[in-house]
Write a protein that holds these residues in place. Structure first.
Motif, PDB file in Angstrom:
ATOM      1  N   GLU A 160       0.831  -1.197   0.000  1.00 24.82           N
ATOM      2  CA  GLU A 160       0.000   0.000   0.000  1.00 24.82           C
ATOM      3  C   GLU A 160       0.868   1.250   0.000  1.00 24.82           C
ATOM      4  OE1 GLU A 160      -2.909  -0.062   3.073  1.00 24.82           O
ATOM      5  OE2 GLU A 160      -3.465  -2.132   2.655  1.00 24.82           O
ATOM      6  N   GLY A 161       0.513   2.200  -0.854  1.00 27.53           N
ATOM      7  CA  GLY A 161       1.248   3.457  -0.936  1.00 27.53           C
ATOM      8  C   GLY A 161       2.314   3.485  -2.013  1.00 27.53           C
ATOM      9  N   ASP A 162       2.584   2.358  -2.671  1.00 23.91           N
ATOM     10  CA  ASP A 162       3.576   2.329  -3.748  1.00 23.91           C
ATOM     11  C   ASP A 162       3.057   3.076  -4.965  1.00 23.91           C
ATOM     12  OD1 ASP A 162       5.313   0.827  -2.279  1.00 23.91           O
ATOM     13  OD2 ASP A 162       4.898  -1.057  -3.311  1.00 23.91           O
ATOM     14  N   LEU A 163       3.958   3.750  -5.665  1.00 20.98           N
ATOM     15  CA  LEU A 163       3.617   4.396  -6.923  1.00 20.98           C
ATOM     16  C   LEU A 163       3.896   3.418  -8.053  1.00 20.98           C
ATOM     17  CD1 LEU A 163       5.054   7.971  -6.411  1.00 20.98           C
ATOM     18  CD2 LEU A 163       2.686   7.250  -6.284  1.00 20.98           C
ATOM     19  N   VAL A 164       2.934   3.266  -8.955  1.00 20.31           N
ATOM     20  CA  VAL A 164       3.051   2.305 -10.046  1.00 20.31           C
ATOM     21  C   VAL A 164       2.577   2.939 -11.349  1.00 20.31           C
ATOM     22  CG1 VAL A 164       2.765   0.284  -8.575  1.00 20.31           C
ATOM     23  CG2 VAL A 164       0.763   1.345  -9.584  1.00 20.31           C
ATOM     24  N   LEU A 165       2.924   2.280 -12.451  1.00 17.89           N
ATOM     25  CA  LEU A 165       2.429   2.634 -13.775  1.00 17.89           C
ATOM     26  C   LEU A 165       1.545   1.505 -14.265  1.00 17.89           C
ATOM     27  CD1 LEU A 165       5.731   3.921 -15.389  1.00 17.89           C
ATOM     28  CD2 LEU A 165       3.843   5.302 -14.551  1.00 17.89           C
ATOM     29  N   LYS A 166       0.428   1.829 -14.918  1.00 18.84           N
ATOM     30  CA  LYS A 166      -0.524   0.839 -15.419  1.00 18.84           C
ATOM     31  C   LYS A 166      -0.468   0.820 -16.939  1.00 18.84           C
ATOM     32  CE  LYS A 166      -5.457   0.054 -15.583  1.00 18.84           C
ATOM     33  NZ  LYS A 166      -5.809   0.712 -16.811  1.00 18.84           N
ATOM     34  N   LYS A 167      -0.329  -0.356 -17.509  1.00 16.81           N
ATOM     35  CA  LYS A 167      -0.258  -0.501 -18.956  1.00 16.81           C
ATOM     36  C   LYS A 167      -1.596  -0.143 -19.576  1.00 16.81           C
ATOM     37  CE  LYS A 167       1.599  -3.569 -22.435  1.00 16.81           C
ATOM     38  NZ  LYS A 167       2.617  -2.652 -22.874  1.00 16.81           N
ATOM     39  N   THR A 168      -1.578   0.683 -20.621  1.00 18.28           N
ATOM     40  CA  THR A 168      -2.811   1.059 -21.295  1.00 18.28           C
ATOM     41  C   THR A 168      -3.248  -0.055 -22.224  1.00 18.28           C
ATOM     42  OG1 THR A 168      -1.582   2.168 -23.036  1.00 18.28           O
ATOM     43  CG2 THR A 168      -2.327   3.521 -21.201  1.00 18.28           C
ATOM     44  N   SER A 169      -4.525  -0.145 -22.443  1.00 15.96           N
ATOM     45  CA  SER A 169      -5.081  -1.181 -23.306  1.00 15.96           C
ATOM     46  C   SER A 169      -4.796  -0.848 -24.768  1.00 15.96           C
ATOM     47  CB  SER A 169      -6.583  -1.286 -23.082  1.00 15.96           C
ATOM     48  OG  SER A 169      -7.141  -2.170 -24.003  1.00 15.96           O
ATOM     49  N   GLN A 170      -4.311  -1.812 -25.510  1.00 16.61           N
ATOM     50  CA  GLN A 170      -4.041  -1.604 -26.926  1.00 16.61           C
ATOM     51  C   GLN A 170      -5.326  -1.636 -27.739  1.00 16.61           C
ATOM     52  OE1 GLN A 170      -1.172  -0.654 -28.093  1.00 16.61           O
ATOM     53  NE2 GLN A 170      -0.201  -0.830 -26.096  1.00 16.61           N
ATOM     54  N   ALA A 171      -6.427  -2.089 -27.115  1.00 19.20           N
ATOM     55  CA  ALA A 171      -7.704  -2.154 -27.819  1.00 19.20           C
ATOM     56  C   ALA A 171      -8.317  -0.779 -28.007  1.00 19.20           C
ATOM     57  CB  ALA A 171      -8.665  -3.053 -27.051  1.00 19.20           C
ATOM     58  N   GLN A 172      -7.875   0.191 -27.228  1.00 20.36           N
ATOM     59  CA  GLN A 172      -8.417   1.541 -27.366  1.00 20.36           C
ATOM     60  C   GLN A 172      -7.907   2.166 -28.651  1.00 20.36           C
ATOM     61  OE1 GLN A 172      -7.075   3.568 -23.891  1.00 20.36           O
ATOM     62  NE2 GLN A 172      -8.563   2.588 -22.548  1.00 20.36           N
ATOM     63  N   LYS A 173      -8.788   2.709 -29.403  1.00 20.97           N
ATOM     64  CA  LYS A 173      -8.399   3.387 -30.644  1.00 20.97           C
ATOM     65  C   LYS A 173      -7.973   4.808 -30.300  1.00 20.97           C
ATOM     66  CE  LYS A 173      -9.321  -0.030 -33.264  1.00 20.97           C
ATOM     67  NZ  LYS A 173      -8.257  -0.836 -33.774  1.00 20.97           N
ATOM     68  N   ASP A 174      -6.743   5.122 -30.642  1.00 18.60           N
ATOM     69  CA  ASP A 174      -6.200   6.430 -30.334  1.00 18.60           C
ATOM     70  C   ASP A 174      -5.718   7.063 -31.623  1.00 18.60           C
ATOM     71  OD1 ASP A 174      -5.339   8.643 -29.018  1.00 18.60           O
ATOM     72  OD2 ASP A 174      -3.708   7.672 -27.940  1.00 18.60           O
ATOM     73  N   GLU A 212       0.130   4.513 -18.191  1.00 14.42           N
ATOM     74  CA  GLU A 212      -0.474   5.693 -17.595  1.00 14.42           C
ATOM     75  C   GLU A 212      -0.129   5.726 -16.109  1.00 14.42           C
ATOM     76  OE1 GLU A 212      -4.891   5.280 -16.672  1.00 14.42           O
ATOM     77  OE2 GLU A 212      -4.644   3.880 -18.346  1.00 14.42           O
ATOM     78  N   GLY A 213       0.024   6.906 -15.590  1.00 13.73           N
ATOM     79  CA  GLY A 213       0.349   6.999 -14.175  1.00 13.73           C
ATOM     80  C   GLY A 213       1.209   8.198 -13.891  1.00 13.73           C
ATOM     81  N   PRO A 214       1.736   8.364 -12.726  1.00 12.66           N
ATOM     82  CA  PRO A 214       1.812   7.418 -11.617  1.00 12.66           C
ATOM     83  C   PRO A 214       0.477   7.258 -10.905  1.00 12.66           C
ATOM     84  CG  PRO A 214       2.826   9.465 -10.981  1.00 12.66           C
ATOM     85  CD  PRO A 214       2.451   9.600 -12.420  1.00 12.66           C
ATOM     86  N   ILE A 215       0.256   6.070 -10.386  1.00 12.97           N
ATOM     87  CA  ILE A 215      -0.958   5.686  -9.694  1.00 12.97           C
ATOM     88  C   ILE A 215      -0.546   5.096  -8.344  1.00 12.97           C
ATOM     89  CG2 ILE A 215      -2.999   4.214  -9.805  1.00 12.97           C
ATOM     90  CD1 ILE A 215      -2.676   4.236 -12.858  1.00 12.97           C
ATOM     91  N   VAL A 216      -1.364   5.277  -7.331  1.00 19.33           N
ATOM     92  CA  VAL A 216      -1.067   4.792  -5.984  1.00 19.33           C
ATOM     93  C   VAL A 216      -1.799   3.477  -5.734  1.00 19.33           C
ATOM     94  CG1 VAL A 216      -1.221   5.341  -3.522  1.00 19.33           C
ATOM     95  CG2 VAL A 216      -0.845   7.160  -5.185  1.00 19.33           C
ATOM     96  N   VAL A 217      -1.098   2.507  -5.133  1.00 14.51           N
ATOM     97  CA  VAL A 217      -1.720   1.248  -4.743  1.00 14.51           C
ATOM     98  C   VAL A 217      -2.447   1.471  -3.422  1.00 14.51           C
ATOM     99  CG1 VAL A 217      -1.296  -1.139  -4.050  1.00 14.51           C
ATOM    100  CG2 VAL A 217       0.055  -0.127  -5.882  1.00 14.51           C
ATOM    101  N   LYS A 218      -3.766   1.237  -3.415  1.00 16.02           N
ATOM    102  CA  LYS A 218      -4.552   1.415  -2.198  1.00 16.02           C
ATOM    103  C   LYS A 218      -4.656   0.129  -1.398  1.00 16.02           C
ATOM    104  CE  LYS A 218      -5.623   5.615  -1.870  1.00 16.02           C
ATOM    105  NZ  LYS A 218      -5.136   6.383  -0.759  1.00 16.02           N
TER     106      LYS A 218
END
Length: 78
Positions: free
Chosen positions: A16-30, A40-46
């Motif tokens: 808990e409290g670690d900063l992480v990066l989350k892989k974005t979905s390749q299925a999203q059309k950008d 995407e991130g940084p994101i905090v682990v709750k």
């Protein structure tokens, strides 16, 4: 063969409290195509659940509505 593979696997441990990066979905059309961001991130682990599931929240303490598998998460180093 499975035992040889399992010797080299290093499971990720997040707390808990670690900063992480989350892989974005390749299925999203950008519209950016191959220039789109991979993480995407940084994101905090709750909360860290057994089996590798994580509950994440944004830096503004806004929780995500779903659990995420730790396979698509990598540690953020600042």
């Amino acid at each position: 063969m499975k035992n040889a593979f399992d010797k080299k696997v290093c499971p990720h441990k997040f707390s808990e409290g670690d900063l992480v990066l989350k892989k974005t979905s390749q299925a999203q059309k950008d519209h950016k195509g191959k220039w789109a961001l991979n993480y995407e991130g940084p994101i905090v682990v709750k909360k860290d659940f057994s089996g590798g599931a994580l509950l994440l929240a944004s830096m503004d303490d806004e929780k995500f509505p779903f659990l995420v598998n730790s396979d698509i998460i990598k540690r953020y180093y600042a």
